[in-house]
Design an enzyme around this catalytic site. Sequence first.
Site, PDB file in Angstrom:
ATOM      1  N   PRO B 133     -55.657  25.615  -4.886  1.00 54.49           N
ATOM      2  CA  PRO B 133     -55.990  26.876  -5.553  1.00 54.49           C
ATOM      3  C   PRO B 133     -54.898  27.953  -5.463  1.00 54.49           C
ATOM      4  O   PRO B 133     -55.011  28.974  -6.116  1.00 54.49           O
ATOM      5  CB  PRO B 133     -57.262  27.338  -4.837  1.00 54.49           C
ATOM      6  CG  PRO B 133     -57.215  26.669  -3.515  1.00 54.49           C
ATOM      7  CD  PRO B 133     -56.459  25.401  -3.682  1.00 54.49           C
ATOM      8  N   CYS B 134     -53.841  27.702  -4.687  1.00 52.80           N
ATOM      9  CA  CYS B 134     -52.917  28.813  -4.456  1.00 52.80           C
ATOM     10  C   CYS B 134     -52.180  29.221  -5.729  1.00 52.80           C
ATOM     11  O   CYS B 134     -51.763  30.356  -5.853  1.00 52.80           O
ATOM     12  CB  CYS B 134     -51.966  28.516  -3.313  1.00 52.80           C
ATOM     13  SG  CYS B 134     -50.814  27.209  -3.654  1.00 52.80           S
ATOM     14  N   ARG B 135     -52.037  28.313  -6.671  1.00 48.01           N
ATOM     15  CA  ARG B 135     -51.334  28.707  -7.896  1.00 48.01           C
ATOM     16  C   ARG B 135     -52.292  29.048  -9.037  1.00 48.01           C
ATOM     17  O   ARG B 135     -51.866  29.423 -10.120  1.00 48.01           O
ATOM     18  CB  ARG B 135     -50.362  27.604  -8.325  1.00 48.01           C
ATOM     19  CG  ARG B 135     -49.096  27.587  -7.465  1.00 48.01           C
ATOM     20  CD  ARG B 135     -48.020  26.721  -8.086  1.00 48.01           C
ATOM     21  NE  ARG B 135     -47.646  27.181  -9.412  1.00 48.01           N
ATOM     22  CZ  ARG B 135     -47.477  26.369 -10.456  1.00 48.01           C
ATOM     23  NH1 ARG B 135     -47.664  25.084 -10.309  1.00 48.01           N
ATOM     24  NH2 ARG B 135     -47.125  26.844 -11.629  1.00 48.01           N
TER      25      ARG B 135
END
Lengths: 684, 175
Positions: B133-135
């Site tokens: 999910p970080c991007r």
Amino acid sequence: MSDNLSYVQISSSVNPSFWNKLSELKLNVYKLDESKHSIWGYHTIINSTSCPITLMEVDSTSFNREFTAHNQYLPFHGWILNTNTIEQFKECDKVELINSEGHKLYQHIINEDVFKDTSLLNRFFILSFADLKKFHYYYWFSFPVPRHVVVEKIDACDLENVFSPEEVETLHSAYKNLDCTQRSYFIVKKESGKMLEICTLAFQLKSITLEDKDNYYFVFHNISNDKNAVGSPFRNYVAFLLYYCDFLQNKIVNFISFNLSRTGSQVTCRKSIVYKLKLPMKTKDFYTSWVGWEKNERDKMGPKLANMKNTLDPSVIAENAVDLNLKLMKWNLLPSIDLDNIKKTKCLLLGAGTLGCSVARTLLGWGVRDITFVDNSTVSFSNPVRQSLFTYQDSVDMKSKSKAAADNLKNIFPGVNSVGHQLTIPMPGHSVGESLLEQTKESVKKLTQLIKDHDAIFLLLDSRESRWLPTLIGNVENKILINAALGFDSYLVMRHGVYSQNDTIQASDHPEGCKVITGNNLACYFCCDVTAPGDSLKGRTLDQQCTVTRPGVSQIAGALAVELLISVLQHKHGVLAPAYYSTAQTVPMQEMTASGDSVLGLVPHSIRGFLSSFEQILPATEKYKNCVACSDLVINEYKEKQMEFLLNVFNSSKHLEDVALLTEMFKDTDFEEVLEFSDEDFSA
Amino acid sequence: MITLDDMSLSIEDFNRCIEDIVNTSDNLIDGWRFEQNEELENGKYIIKKEQKVLSQDQEDDINHVLTFEYHIAFNISYGVPVLCFNVWKQDGTMLTVEEFWKLNERFKESNMYDTITQMDHPVLRRPFFTLHPCRTHEIMEPFLEESKNPVVSWLTVVGPFVHLDLNEEYVKMCS
């Protein structure tokens, strides 16, 4: 010359949740009950373009009483017979089983049940055995159909060649309005000049005659993704039709192989096929001989085995999750880190106190699987708040620390192999009387064996002299020794040099202002002291006897001790990794971390930290030739005289000073001057 | 509202988006359905199953019939939707993340290791394959203003990495 209609076998697809639910039911509901339980199977109504194989799925909702699946599924009616033993699973008569299933289907036909729910013709049966200890599931699906149904394909053409676009639309919208019990099989009535009629089997079938049969199309929802073949349950449809319309035997009959497919965002039945099929004569055993056991992955008639350990066994899930966390480190940050090397390193923790607990927990984090504790005391009421592996209840129960630590470690992570040993480590200057002689010998033997059986030894004991024997034996056995000691607000974490390795590792180039000591030349804990360890607890006040430290110190030191071990393990030369130290203020140690020898950077000899100033330094010291624990003098004496030597040392630490030739040295030294320089072990 | 700033997706926005997806799916008979854990603020998520045949590599002719189960849930800490999925074989045994990577060697260049990892499902709290999910926020950002359904817009970008293709009808929902 026309071909026979070809059938597509259904392939079972089991969702993991099905096995989960079966286990739950077996344990809580079925128990030893071996009766058949009805279950649902699912087939998607829209034929898949991404999967050419005809699948029927089962999942946890298969065990529901009512069919509650999503609107995209057609129901299959099934049963599961879960046997109590693998023998019953193997030995039960498969021919008889499928014939009795077929007989049940036949009963549904003659009882007119099929009129109420046409999907009863879509049938399956599971014979299974669940080995719940191993999470192994043996299973065999069958999709019973009558053996002798050979249907001759006279003609086949696209739906749109027979029906007008309006009629096709009528067919599709009528299908959508059918109840899901009527969608699998129904009838289309087409009389010239009349509107197309879509009727249920119950409504129409019995009124059809030989004379007007050509006005009717027998529709079946074709579950085959290969549009030139039909799903095997078609045979049940034929069996059903011939039961009620005996006159259709050996006659050519209209069928619609109903197929829903997606074109863009449209779902249509345009890809359906209209067949003219010649139905067979009913043989004598038409309704009594049934087939349909599924082939296994080797394309043989036989059961399958699903090993669900990775998915269903919580302890395995935990192990995999722990490993994955470490692998992410490898994949994302340190591709060359050797995690297996860490995982298989067996660690012996001498002392299960604040340090022991902290070390054990950090080892778990690194994926170490073998952690052994040695301690001689029990959990006291003051322990649990500082010693992270103990609880209040352990103090109430007065559990031995080593045992409690091992047990609680397993509660935290069942994948760890952890054992606790209640053992007092014999110490120099703690004289061994006649009564304790055997016990002391036994303790030495046990400790020696434990050290031999492990790869890394942590010295986490609370007194200086208790570290002497393991330092000596660990050195002789060439083990990695990591030592941690605490002051009130300071700590020392260090690795010991190893005993006379023949080949010296040449230290690679190092920056100016740095010195290097090779791994076999590093000091041990005792090298920096010029007296033999005696009874250090003697004459101390209470606050000196219990380790009085700032509570965070042990956590820091414990964590550093493990990180030091990991750095050693990841170094190209392992225990022989050289230690650099800065001799000039101008060279920051950070600049020395870049080294081709280890992915984790440099491996210091010792780490000394001071909470009074929150500072940390990394001194490195060379071995002392008169060391009371690791010098050749002492080691050779030990190798030669073994237990006799040890007993002498236990009885008098003076003996150790004699062997290490310290006694002689003291004669020539102004002792007062030395003491001034020999500061407390680990203070600034 | 959990919105960190104006340019992020709130749980309410997310729930509305997945509701629209399920409605469209019901019309298409596409198989998306709701699940909910009522005890959690971010308890709503949607699921879809799909069977696919993927072949491992050239040496291995065996076709593996795999069931993909996609979940779209909301990750509160990142404030973004998360695409989780599990893949199992016909006998119900799950693919490991390594096995999955092996089947997707064509994606290697786009750095599969960073993209697809194994994380706990935001609602079920069990390990699932997850598009990291970080991007996601980065990918979603342009859609937050422009798209009527940022979740769908984001899925059209990331879905193909995990063999999830969206019907054109969903895309129509965005404008």
